[in-house]
Design a protein around this motif. Structure first.
Motif, mmCIF file in Angstrom:
data_model
loop_
_atom_site.group_PDB
_atom_site.id
_atom_site.type_symbol
_atom_site.label_atom_id
_atom_site.label_comp_id
_atom_site.label_asym_id
_atom_site.label_seq_id
_atom_site.Cartn_x
_atom_site.Cartn_y
_atom_site.Cartn_z
ATOM 1 N N LEU A 29 -31.086 52.607 113.310
ATOM 2 C CA LEU A 29 -31.849 52.198 112.141
ATOM 3 C C LEU A 29 -32.807 51.074 112.494
ATOM 4 N N GLY A 72 -34.321 48.553 110.214
ATOM 5 C CA GLY A 72 -34.231 48.166 108.810
ATOM 6 C C GLY A 72 -33.495 49.261 108.067
ATOM 7 N N MET A 114 -30.654 48.752 114.683
ATOM 8 C CA MET A 114 -29.211 48.690 114.476
ATOM 9 C C MET A 114 -28.634 50.089 114.665
ATOM 10 N N TYR A 115 -27.556 50.138 115.407
ATOM 11 C CA TYR A 115 -26.896 51.426 115.617
ATOM 12 C C TYR A 115 -25.826 51.593 114.551
#
Lengths: 557, 356
Positions: A207, A209, A186-187
């Protein structure tokens, strides 16, 4: 690395390692095209495609393991990058590697492969001056927005032209679009407005998690053209107010000293001993104030909301701030130093002033004890900070980390001792070194440095109190207008609260600097963030950021 | 149907019905509604004092400040000013939020906490309902809040909210189990889940020292369980060192990042009532509920003092204790609290079994 050993090695090394211009030229051999002489160091002009070879030879064979700064400039006939090299073991050994580049197509080899710190420095040079660094891993703008047009410090820059285009106009419509791609990461944009970025810092985070897969700090939100502003002001009086605004979190006098030192050495100005003591005392007061803020905000990052320790640190910083106000007449933007001394003597009645400082110093051990109770001996804080944000000494050196960040990684490097200025070499104090390389060490390092600063202030107050009344010279005779000789170049640094704050000045024969370059310690220290937080959790990344103690005003200038 | 209200003591709805001269179903309905209204208001008033005023004053005392002191005596009128301020703010609804889940989340939270108070005996006859499954009901009602947190986290269309929502769920999963297991060790003593029974079981004197009678509060009988319960409770209400779901310096404000104005107030309201509910359950299970010196009619005063003591404790932690990292937080929950609470349960069961 213990506290004593590297110094001995350093003195040994001086005997064997090339130090003078001729010795270094011999080492470099054919690489040197011609020689230059800078006020602080010998300069070696090399071809733009031999940057890596030259720098790695200087690093590996001559011990120049610290790329302090990269200055770029456009001349009438060429572009030029200067790599200011020095050594962590012996700061007095310096060398400037001068790399000219063609006027019509300025290309130069990147030094990133040799010194990781060159990454950002060269991006800044590309951004502001327009030199193209080949083999650079990611050459793009750093201080200005990506959509900026032109390079503002180049000679043909037209300020009246529109400077920014819209993102739509700038974007490459053919570029791959990854937005719809499936991925496990995830940005996350942390900042520029986020409770823990200590200003307007934008951290582009990927990220996995809760774990940090990749971090890229995006700076420049607080860029105020400080370098260019200094280039439009006269040496004598007009530049001095600006340094206060670089690292504005109460280290004003330390910043002023950086400029004062460079300009005084450039113009051969002597500073009276009495003024040096006042300077030393004021600078250390600033260091205490700055470290108090650093400790308080770091605790804030780890603790959570508004906490006792932050308020305690602010309360004690306030006392220092009051003393500085008595001394300089200002709370933050001091403008107290002058070339050749300070602007006025200690405030009358002197006894009262000394009393105030002594009261503060007497209370300080108790205060620090309180801090240690609250933070450093708290088990949860230890669990949070020990072995997180680890910065090994070799990595720290490659990134040009200085100040408490370097000293907490076991690098015994402090300009106050290694390249003495002011009154430091006359006083009895120690350089604080911690070996932990983690967030906890950086915290401890700052807290112990406060004690050392207190020792210095104590000695300064003793000296000032006994100083004969008729010898209180606060300024030497300095000409009304200063015109250093054309083409003299100097790079001088001082130990600011955050690390090595350097100033490069090239005189152009007028009363204003031809090129004024600021080497900001926060700028280099911030580069280490990615290295420290890879694979760690978000909270540790935030704690590492806090432990770096950056002030965005100084990062972006 | 009087099944849920089978108790010897006269409950609040019945009193109100008797007072109004109503009986039968009408009496139950009117008495129940009025009773619920009264209890909800008692809590909301306390929350109003706790949120805009007491929280500031307590934190200020810990950090050497003065805090609100300009409006009214001791700055108390700041409550009114803040209420007006918060309610008159613009309600910003971000684009692409998932409505109505986004709007419902903040409503679920305070109401789940208020619902839990239905079975809490607050003393002085203020007790809305006393079902046999009282304790289970209180935990079940409080757990509904997790649903609200998920709704807010997912519906906000914000990565910080998502992270906060996920953390909140992880926290609730890890700490709800030790919380309930620890509470179960009290149930082993009392043999009943009924709140009035639990309170009654604690009225017996434990021992008498120098003329002072120490009652048989379970905090005194089994202090270990009490400590476990309070720690798990801290995690449940999300306060330091367990304020992971909000963690302002890490994920801005977690699941509440995108809320403003009334919805923001509702979330905060819910959090404070949750702290009070946590305190209320702890007081009922371990501190004798409304018991205290003096006549029984003072029970409500003692009860309020106990839940405020817990509130004060959460604020103290918030000012003085650092926050754990999310993985450490879960470690403490799954590897520490869970094991300890089961150990406590088994030991209690053995001891009670041997003695009884």
């Amino acid at each position: 690395m213990s506290l004593e050993e590297p110094r001995d090695q350093g003195t040994d090394a001086v005997a064997t390692k090339p130090t003078t211009g001729d010795e270094i030229a011999d080492l470099l051999g054919d690489l040197v095209v011609s020689r230059e002489e800078h006020v602080n160091a010998p300069g070696f002009v090399i071809r733009p495609d031999t940057v890596q070879e030259t720098l790695s030879r200087l690093r590996d064979e001559a011990g120049f393991d610290h790329l302090s700064c990269v200055t770029a400039e456009e001349y009438e006939d060429r572009y030029e990058s200067i790599y200011h090299l020095t050594s962590y073991d012996d700061r007095t050994r310096e060398a400037s590697v001068v790399v000219p580049a063609a006027k019509d197509d300025p290309r130069s080899q990147s030094a990133d492969a040799v010194f990781r710190t060159a990454d950002w420095h060269e991006r800044e040079a590309y951004d502001l001056v327009g030199i193209d660094y080949e083999e650079h891993p990611d050459l793009k703008r750093i201080l200005l927005p990506d959509t900026w047009q032109g390079h503002p410090m180049s000679l043909d820059y037209d300020q009246d032209r529109p400077q920014v285009v819209t993102l739509k106009e700038w974007e490459n419509p053919l570029a791959d679009d990854h937005r719809e791609n499936e991925g496990d990461t995830m940005y996350l944009n942390i900042g520029p407005h986020h409770p823990a970025t200590h200003g307007v810092l934008h951290v582009k985070t990927v990220l996995d998690g809760e774990q940090v897969a990749d971090v890229e700090p995006d700076i420049g939100y607080l860029h105020r053209c400080e370098e260019q502003m200094c280039q439009t002001k006269t040496y004598r009086h007009q530049i001095m107010p600006y340094p206060d605004r670089w690292d504005y979190a109460s280290s004003g006098l330390l910043n002023e000293w950086a400029y004062a030192r460079a300009a005084e050495d450039l113009n051969d100005i002597e500073v009276p001993e009495y003024a040096q003591i006042i300077r030393t005392m004021g600078a250390e007061l600033c260091r205490i104030a700055s470290h108090m803020l650093a400790v308080g905000t770091f605790a804030l990052d780890v603790y959570g909301d508004f906490t006792a320790i932050f308020m305690y640190a602010m309360r004690d910083r306030e006392i220092v701030q009051n003393i500085l106000e008595d001394l300089t007449g200002q709370r933050m933007m001091f403008n107290y130093f002058r070339l050749g001394g300070v602007v006025w003597d200690l405030p009358e009645p002197r006894d009262e002033f000394f009393e105030k400082i002594r009261d503060f110093l007497d209370d300080l051990p108790g205060t620090l004890e309180e801090y240690h109770d609250l933070i450093s001996s708290n088990e949860i804080l230890q669990v949070r900070t020990i072995d997180t944000g680890v910065l090994p000494p070799e990595v720290a050196k490659s990134y040009g980390a200085t100040g408490p960040v370097a000293r907490a990684s076991g690098i015994d490097y402090d300009l106050r001792r290694d390249d003495p200025y002011g009154y430091y070499d006359e006083l009895d104090w120690d350089v604080v070194v911690e070996d932990g390389c983690d967030n906890y060490s950086r915290l401890l390092c700052r807290m112990r440095e406060v004690e050392e600063s207190a020792k210095i202030i104590q000695q300064c107050v003793d000296l000032l109190e006994d100083w004969p009344e008729d010898e209180r010279t606060i300024q030497s005779n300095v000409p009304r207008t200063l015109r250093p000789e054309d083409d003299t170049e100097i790079y001088r640094a001082v130990e600011a609260a955050k690390g090595e704050l350097g100033i490069y000045i090239r005189a152009d024969g007028t009363d204003k600097p031809g090129r004024f370059k600021i080497r900001s310690p926060c700028f280099s220290n911030l580069q280490t963030l990615a290295e420290m937080s890879q694979g760690e959790y978000i909270p540790d990344m935030i704690a590492s950021l806090g432990s770096l103690d950056i002030v965005l005003g100084e990062v972006d200038r | 149907m009087t099944a849920p209200l089978q108790s010897d003591t006269v409950l609040l709805p019945e009193r109100i019905a008797n007072l109004l001269g109503l009986s039968g179903v009408l009496g139950d309905v009117v008495g129940g509604l009025l009773g619920a209204f009264l209890i909800a208001n008692l809590l909301l008033v306390q929350t109003a004092v706790a949120g805009p005023w007491a929280k500031r004053k307590i934190t200020a005392a810990f950090t050497d400040r003065i805090a609100v002191n300009r409006i009214g005596p001791f700055g108390l009128l700041i409550i009114v000013a803040d209420a007006v301020r918060l309610l008159s703010k613009e309600l910003v609804v971000p684009e692409h939020v998932d409505r109505p889940a986004w709007d419902l989340g903040p409503i679920v939270i305070p109401f789940s906490a208020l619902l839990g108070f239905a079975v809490i005996p607050m003393g002085s006859g203020i007790h809305l309902a006393d079902p046999e499954t009282g304790l289970a009901f209180a935990f079940a009602a409080a757990s509904i809040a997790s649903l609200g947190l998920v709704m807010m986290g997912y519906a906000s269309n914000n990565k910080y909210s998502l992270l906060g929502g996920l953390r909140a769920i992880a926290a609730n999963l890890a700490y709800e189990i030790p919380l309930i297991i620890t509470a179960a060790s009290v149930v082993i003593f009392t043999g009943s889940l009924q709140m009035s029974e639990i309170v009654a079981a604690q009225t017996e004197p434990l021992l008498t020292v120098a003329g002072v009678t120490i009652p048989q509060w379970f905090a005194f009988v089994n202090p270990f369980a009490f400590v476990l319960f309070v720690v798990a409770n801290l995690a449940e209400v999300g306060r330091n060192p367990f304020d992971i779901p909000e963690a302002p310096t890490e994920i801005v404000a977690g699941y509440q990042t995108e809320y403003s104005s009334v919805l923001f107030v509702l979330i905060y309201l819910g959090e404070f009532i949750h702290i009070f509910l946590g305190g209320a359950i702890a007081a009922t299970l371990f501190l004798g509920g409304p018991a205290g010196p003096g006549p029984e009619s003072l029970g409500f005063i003692w009860f309020v003092a106990k839940i405020w003591a817990f509130y004060f404790f959460t604020q103290w932690m918030r000012s003085a204790i650092p926050r754990l990292r999310v993985d450490q937080f879960l470690d403490v929950g799954w590897k520490g609290m869970l094991v300890l609470s089961f150990a406590n349960l088994v030991l209690t069961a053995i001891i009670v079994g041997v003695i009884a």
